[in-house]
Design a protein around this motif. Structure first.
Motif, short mmCIF file in Angstrom:
data_model
loop_
_atom_site.label_atom_id
_atom_site.label_comp_id
_atom_site.label_asym_id
_atom_site.label_seq_id
_atom_site.Cartn_x
_atom_site.Cartn_y
_atom_site.Cartn_z
N ASP A 18 0.85 -1.19 0.00
CA ASP A 18 0.00 0.00 0.00
C ASP A 18 0.89 1.24 0.00
O ASP A 18 1.34 1.71 1.05
CB ASP A 18 -0.92 -0.01 1.23
N GLU A 19 1.15 1.78 -1.19
CA GLU A 19 2.03 2.94 -1.33
C GLU A 19 1.59 4.13 -0.49
O GLU A 19 2.41 4.81 0.11
CB GLU A 19 2.10 3.38 -2.80
N LEU A 20 0.29 4.39 -0.45
CA LEU A 20 -0.22 5.57 0.23
C LEU A 20 -0.04 5.50 1.75
O LEU A 20 0.28 6.49 2.39
CB LEU A 20 -1.70 5.77 -0.11
N ALA A 21 -0.21 4.33 2.33
CA ALA A 21 -0.20 4.20 3.79
C ALA A 21 1.08 3.62 4.37
O ALA A 21 1.17 3.40 5.57
CB ALA A 21 -1.40 3.34 4.22
N ARG A 22 2.10 3.39 3.55
CA ARG A 22 3.34 2.79 4.04
C ARG A 22 3.99 3.70 5.07
O ARG A 22 4.34 4.84 4.78
CB ARG A 22 4.30 2.54 2.88
N PRO A 23 4.18 3.21 6.31
CA PRO A 23 4.74 4.07 7.37
C PRO A 23 6.26 3.99 7.45
O PRO A 23 6.89 3.10 6.88
CB PRO A 23 4.13 3.44 8.63
N LEU A 24 6.82 4.93 8.20
CA LEU A 24 8.25 4.90 8.48
C LEU A 24 8.58 3.75 9.42
O LEU A 24 7.77 3.36 10.27
CB LEU A 24 8.71 6.21 9.12
N SER A 25 9.79 3.23 9.31
CA SER A 25 10.31 2.24 10.24
C SER A 25 10.74 2.97 11.52
O SER A 25 10.72 4.20 11.58
CB SER A 25 11.52 1.53 9.62
N GLU A 26 11.18 2.23 12.51
CA GLU A 26 11.68 2.85 13.74
C GLU A 26 12.88 3.75 13.43
O GLU A 26 12.98 4.87 13.93
CB GLU A 26 12.06 1.79 14.79
N LYS A 27 13.79 3.26 12.60
CA LYS A 27 14.93 4.09 12.20
C LYS A 27 14.45 5.32 11.45
O LYS A 27 14.94 6.43 11.65
CB LYS A 27 15.92 3.30 11.33
N GLY A 28 13.47 5.13 10.58
CA GLY A 28 12.91 6.25 9.83
C GLY A 28 12.32 7.31 10.75
O GLY A 28 12.50 8.51 10.53
N LEU A 29 11.62 6.89 11.79
CA LEU A 29 11.03 7.84 12.75
C LEU A 29 12.13 8.60 13.48
O LEU A 29 12.01 9.81 13.70
CB LEU A 29 10.12 7.11 13.74
N GLN A 30 13.21 7.92 13.84
CA GLN A 30 14.34 8.59 14.50
C GLN A 30 14.99 9.60 13.55
O GLN A 30 15.28 10.74 13.94
CB GLN A 30 15.38 7.56 14.96
N ASP A 31 15.17 9.21 12.30
CA ASP A 31 15.76 10.11 11.32
C ASP A 31 14.85 11.30 11.04
O ASP A 31 15.34 12.41 10.77
CB ASP A 31 16.08 9.38 10.02
N ALA A 32 13.54 11.11 11.09
CA ALA A 32 12.60 12.21 10.89
C ALA A 32 12.79 13.28 11.97
O ALA A 32 12.66 14.48 11.70
CB ALA A 32 11.17 11.71 10.86
N CYS A 33 13.12 12.86 13.18
CA CYS A 33 13.40 13.82 14.26
C CYS A 33 14.66 14.63 13.92
O CYS A 33 14.70 15.85 14.16
CB CYS A 33 13.58 13.09 15.59
N THR A 34 15.66 13.98 13.35
CA THR A 34 16.88 14.68 12.93
C THR A 34 16.58 15.66 11.81
O THR A 34 17.09 16.79 11.80
CB THR A 34 17.96 13.67 12.50
N VAL A 35 15.73 15.26 10.87
CA VAL A 35 15.32 16.16 9.78
C VAL A 35 14.69 17.42 10.37
O VAL A 35 15.03 18.54 9.99
CB VAL A 35 14.34 15.45 8.81
N ALA A 36 13.79 17.23 11.33
CA ALA A 36 13.12 18.38 11.96
C ALA A 36 14.13 19.29 12.65
O ALA A 36 14.06 20.52 12.52
CB ALA A 36 12.07 17.90 12.95
N GLU A 37 15.08 18.71 13.38
CA GLU A 37 16.10 19.51 14.05
C GLU A 37 16.92 20.33 13.06
O GLU A 37 17.19 21.52 13.28
CB GLU A 37 17.04 18.61 14.86
N LEU A 38 17.33 19.69 11.96
CA LEU A 38 18.14 20.38 10.95
C LEU A 38 17.37 21.53 10.30
O LEU A 38 17.90 22.61 10.09
CB LEU A 38 18.59 19.40 9.87
N LEU A 39 16.10 21.30 9.99
CA LEU A 39 15.35 22.29 9.24
C LEU A 39 14.71 23.37 10.10
O LEU A 39 14.38 24.44 9.59
CB LEU A 39 14.31 21.60 8.35
N LYS A 40 14.58 23.14 11.38
CA LYS A 40 14.04 24.20 12.25
C LYS A 40 14.98 25.40 12.29
O LYS A 40 14.57 26.51 12.58
CB LYS A 40 13.76 23.66 13.64
#
Length: 183
Positions: A18-40
């Protein structure tokens, strides 16, 4: 007047058909926090995202005013069915930009929709800093429109996630900078 577009390739996701609903993995969720820190640190004015869950999750931590969904930043449809060798299938569409697998988009078609939405953002939000949550192939196709150096080999070098800041004067690309390093 310069406009900065921060293209964010989504972080690692858990595979589902399911392309639309595919969620992030645990590593992906951690990396998303890093993305937010960098872009803030970048004084972001607007966050736009592909409607795919993994793209939204990757940029969710950046937005204080919500996320504008843009279907034109969704990943390119490579084929109507899973392909046996994904990298070879992608390489084929890069070798012949008019070629499309059955039910899929050619590079020309996918690039056209992504560039159209990019140009719309450059016109309607000139002078702003805009984050775009998207996917690797469509991101590189858009970048390729502005500079041919962004090609199949460049796509192969991307990480999940990855962030590229594209700086424009009007609709002319004047600089590209990679933000952060992910593995």
């Amino acid at each position: 007047m310069t406009t900065n577009l921060y293209f964010v390739r989504h972080a690692h996701s858990v595979y589902t058909p399911d392309e639309l609903a595919r969620p992030l993995s645990e590593k992906g969720l951690q990396d998303a926090c890093t993305v937010a820190e960098l872009l803030k640190k970048e004084s972001i004015d607007l966050v736009v995202s592909s409607p795919y869950k993994r793209a939204i999750q990757t940029v969710k931590g950046i937005s204080e005013n919500g996320i504008e969904l843009a279907a034109d930043f969704r990943e390119r449809t490579l084929s109507e069915r899973p392909v046996p060798d994904f990298a070879s299938a992608v390489e084929k569409v890069w070798q012949d930009e008019r070629f499309a697998w059955a039910g899929g988009e050619s590079n020309i078609d996918a690039r056209a929709r992504g560039v159209k939405k990019t140009m719309e953002l450059l016109h309607t939000h000139a002078g702003k800093n805009i984050v775009i949550g998207t996917h690797g192939n469509i991101m590189v196709l858009i970048m390729n429109h502005f500079n041919a150096v962004y090609d199949f080999q460049f796509w192969q070098s991307l990480t999940m996630p990855d962030i590229y800041k594209l700086t424009f004067t009007g609709t002319e690309l004047i600089e590209v900078e990679r933000i952060g390093r992910f593995t």
